[in-house]
Design a protein around this motif. Sequence first.
Motif, PDB file in Angstrom:
ATOM      1  N   ALA A 240     -13.102  -7.153  -4.821  1.00  0.00           N
ATOM      2  CA  ALA A 240     -13.277  -7.402  -3.373  1.00  0.00           C
ATOM      3  C   ALA A 240     -12.139  -7.656  -2.763  1.00  0.00           C
ATOM      4  CB  ALA A 240     -13.997  -8.836  -3.510  1.00  0.00           C
ATOM      5  N   ILE A 249     -18.469  -3.808  -3.217  1.00  0.00           N
ATOM      6  CA  ILE A 249     -17.486  -3.731  -4.379  1.00  0.00           C
ATOM      7  C   ILE A 249     -18.326  -2.649  -5.441  1.00  0.00           C
ATOM      8  CG2 ILE A 249     -16.766  -6.226  -4.211  1.00  0.00           C
ATOM      9  CD1 ILE A 249     -18.646  -7.061  -6.490  1.00  0.00           C
ATOM     10  N   ASP A 310     -23.241  -5.900  -4.077  1.00  0.00           N
ATOM     11  CA  ASP A 310     -22.406  -7.301  -4.075  1.00  0.00           C
ATOM     12  C   ASP A 310     -23.391  -8.220  -3.397  1.00  0.00           C
ATOM     13  OD1 ASP A 310     -22.883  -6.013  -1.285  1.00  0.00           O
ATOM     14  OD2 ASP A 310     -21.239  -6.280  -0.344  1.00  0.00           O
ATOM     15  N   SER A 324     -20.118  -8.310   1.407  1.00  0.00           N
ATOM     16  CA  SER A 324     -19.625  -7.520   2.322  1.00  0.00           C
ATOM     17  C   SER A 324     -19.895  -7.985   4.021  1.00  0.00           C
ATOM     18  CB  SER A 324     -19.547  -6.015   2.469  1.00  0.00           C
ATOM     19  OG  SER A 324     -21.141  -5.977   2.275  1.00  0.00           O
TER      20      SER A 324
END
Length: 433
Positions: A240, A249, A310, A324
Amino acid sequence: MQRPSLIVKKEVTTIGAAALQDGTSLLVVSAPAAYAALVNENEFVSLKGAEAAGITAANDIAQKALVWEHVKDFFALASGTPLHVLLVPQTATGADSTFKDLFDGIAGLATHYGALKTYLQTQGGDIKLVGVAVNPADGVSEADTTSISADLEAAITHAHTFANGEFEEHRPVEIILENRKFTGTATAATDLRAKNAGNVMVVSSRDKNRRLALEKDVDENPLIPSAVHYAAVGLALGKAASIQVNQNIGRLTVPPLFQTKDNLPVEEVEFSGAQSLNAFDKASLDMLHNKGYTFIDRYAGYAGFYFVNDNTCEDATKSNSRLSLNRVANKAARITRATFLNFLKATIQVDGNTGQLLASVVERFKDVITRAITEEMLQHPDPARLPEISSVEINIDPTQNVLSTKKVVINQSIVPTGSVDVIETIISLDNPS
């Protein structure tokens, strides 16, 4: 009367299926007091720097605790990115209160909480990501789980609340937790998305070969007992920290040309309870993903290992169900605060007849924040920086009566960049004759 302040709020919505150090991270690890006594610094930009300060592979073995291991994993992916390390004491009862202590400030559980809260305060909002790893005290066995420990399950909600509190203090962070000793079936696994804890990611797997090397030496002598059930939280934190805030990620290739693989430094994957990735069929892995677990995955016909996604512990339709998406919202909040602090307590003209905002003031506010977010997140002057959002729109109701409320409400609408989770192609064989 309220003390003059600038309030930035983040709204969780429903969605469909920099000058800023965006990757600055804090790794919190429970470790013996003797280990903490060996460490003389807590901020690093390389593994070499951490080793010089006392975080070494030898000390991991001597103190029977994984600290260097997680730091090593972080810098394998995010070399040059600032990493802070905070060692907190192991609890007398082992792992079953470490997570809860860290995020719960109620009476009797404030020791770890106070250490974390104080550290974030002293860093003044520089920390953007927090990873947490646990080392049970030597000789303490960890309780069996069907997916997550009771301590971790309780802590997920506390960690989410803690992160909301940090946001209100203008220090937004995302939290990545180590899921130790994941065992059981996908069907029996706790549904993390039902926790409604969008600020929290839970990492549940690791490299099997690395675990074997940490658990015993070449002569089969035990090395680090806590390694038996660890999960690779350092890898998730490092991944990250190494990418832009809007990037997943779990991405497979590196933009913009998508010619370089972005795989993890992993040789063979297993879950933290020592179940092989191969022990789960596709339906089971799909179920774990849909329940919000983050683990290391592979793709048939494609070399390497990658994080499955993620995921956070939130309903998949919500705008905080992805790490994100949260990082994008948090970055926009930081930019907004830094921009509008210049206007706090400033004198502005209002309409002499209504007390409402002048059109020129409205346009000034809109222009300033639009430009700040656009330059940092949409059209960055560095050509290597890809857009982190798709668009930004600022709306200010001109009928606000500043004379009576002493407040200006500004609405931001940010369209994030997308993430391609499924690519469907239809192949047919045709006879051209």
